[in-house]
Enzyme design. Structure first.
Site, mmCIF file in Angstrom:
data_model
loop_
_atom_site.group_PDB
_atom_site.id
_atom_site.type_symbol
_atom_site.label_atom_id
_atom_site.label_comp_id
_atom_site.label_asym_id
_atom_site.label_seq_id
_atom_site.Cartn_x
_atom_site.Cartn_y
_atom_site.Cartn_z
ATOM 1 N N ASP A 40 -32.383 -73.774 -37.753
ATOM 2 C CA ASP A 40 -31.984 -72.740 -37.176
ATOM 3 C C ASP A 40 -30.633 -72.322 -37.259
ATOM 4 O O ASP A 40 -29.798 -73.015 -37.610
ATOM 5 C CB ASP A 40 -32.701 -72.652 -35.870
ATOM 6 C CG ASP A 40 -32.165 -73.697 -35.089
ATOM 7 O OD1 ASP A 40 -31.455 -74.428 -35.295
ATOM 8 O OD2 ASP A 40 -32.325 -73.553 -33.682
ATOM 9 N N TYR A 42 -26.547 -71.252 -36.414
ATOM 10 C CA TYR A 42 -25.438 -71.888 -35.440
ATOM 11 C C TYR A 42 -25.676 -71.038 -34.100
ATOM 12 O O TYR A 42 -26.042 -69.859 -34.234
ATOM 13 C CB TYR A 42 -24.193 -71.302 -36.165
ATOM 14 C CG TYR A 42 -23.807 -72.232 -37.240
ATOM 15 C CD1 TYR A 42 -23.835 -73.831 -37.293
ATOM 16 C CD2 TYR A 42 -23.492 -71.704 -38.593
ATOM 17 C CE1 TYR A 42 -23.615 -74.274 -38.458
ATOM 18 C CE2 TYR A 42 -22.968 -72.419 -39.484
ATOM 19 C CZ TYR A 42 -23.064 -73.880 -39.551
ATOM 20 O OH TYR A 42 -23.033 -74.325 -40.953
ATOM 21 N N PHE A 53 -26.165 -72.332 -42.822
ATOM 22 C CA PHE A 53 -25.019 -73.167 -42.830
ATOM 23 C C PHE A 53 -23.740 -72.308 -43.253
ATOM 24 O O PHE A 53 -22.527 -72.886 -42.949
ATOM 25 C CB PHE A 53 -25.145 -74.303 -44.168
ATOM 26 C CG PHE A 53 -26.067 -75.169 -44.037
ATOM 27 C CD1 PHE A 53 -26.080 -76.323 -43.021
ATOM 28 C CD2 PHE A 53 -27.456 -75.065 -44.442
ATOM 29 C CE1 PHE A 53 -27.286 -77.153 -42.777
ATOM 30 C CE2 PHE A 53 -28.434 -76.022 -44.605
ATOM 31 C CZ PHE A 53 -28.253 -76.991 -43.414
ATOM 32 N N HIS A 162 -29.481 -84.957 -43.494
ATOM 33 C CA HIS A 162 -28.909 -83.747 -42.965
ATOM 34 C C HIS A 162 -27.102 -84.004 -43.112
ATOM 35 O O HIS A 162 -26.841 -84.943 -43.043
ATOM 36 C CB HIS A 162 -29.141 -83.338 -41.546
ATOM 37 C CG HIS A 162 -28.978 -81.934 -41.162
ATOM 38 N ND1 HIS A 162 -27.610 -81.614 -40.706
ATOM 39 C CD2 HIS A 162 -29.771 -81.111 -41.255
ATOM 40 C CE1 HIS A 162 -27.798 -80.338 -40.403
ATOM 41 N NE2 HIS A 162 -29.088 -79.951 -40.821
#
Length: 199
Positions: A40, A42, A53, A162
């Protein structure tokens, strides 16, 4: 999506309304070559810009993005970039997609399981069924679960930990060489590659 509409009306949410569907606007279906799947957006002020990102040019790079750029730097010998905006990737056919497209300020995961996942799962299925030779980068356990939506006989799935510091510092991110592997695959299948510079 009454929940999301209500949240945007009564609370501070990200990204700004006009950027919620930005990923689809700058990466057309015809040009699509790569999908980078986030969880999801920031959740801090002036961070989320509608691409997974990515942040605006004036925003400090978040930890996950720093680790992404470090991996690009190590993998392809590209200098660490000044800006964290990933528009240049999107314009080349990289769909920077979050599974959940919105979030409430300072509450990560707050808009999960409200309907977005159904929408974005359908997007992934549609790409899998109607395109060939797309590279799917699935980072972290949440994204890896989406592999069941993808026809692996038609596409390349790359998985790793991640890029968040927690995962990266445990050795699950650095050295995955996803960016060079992507270009090698795309070059072989289509004769085209992605320039992983941001500007």
């Amino acid at each position: 999506m009454i929940f999301v509409e209500s949240n945007y009306k009564n609370k501070t949410c990200y990204p700004p309304v006009n950027l919620i569907f930005k990923a689809f606007k700058i990466c057309s279906f015809d040009s699509l070559k790569v999908v980078i799947l986030g969880q999801d957006p920031y959740h801090g002020e002036n961070q989320a810009d509608g691409l997974s990102f990515s942040v605006s040019k004036t925003t400090k790079h978040p930890p996950s993005l720093i680790n992404i750029f470090k991996e690009v730097e190590n993998d392809l010998k590209i200098d660490y970039p000044k800006y964290g905006n990933l528009n240049n990737w999107g314009n080349q056919g990289v769909l920077l997609l979050n599974s959940t497209l919105t979030v409430e300020e300072n509450k990560p995961g707050s808009h999960q399981k409200k309907g977005w996942e159904f929408f974005t799962d359908q997007i992934i299925r549609y790409i899998s069924n109607n395109k060939n030779n797309v590279v799917f980068m699935l980072w972290g356990n949440y994204s890896k679960m989406k592999s069941k939506l993808i026809d692996q006989s038609k596409h390349l799935i790359l998985t790793s930990g991640h890029p968040s510091p927690l995962s990266a510092n445990r050795g699950y991110w650095f050295g995955n060489k996803h960016f060079s592997k992507t270009n090698k695959y795309l070059n072989k299948k289509t004769g085209k590659t992605i320039q992983w510079k941001t500007h």
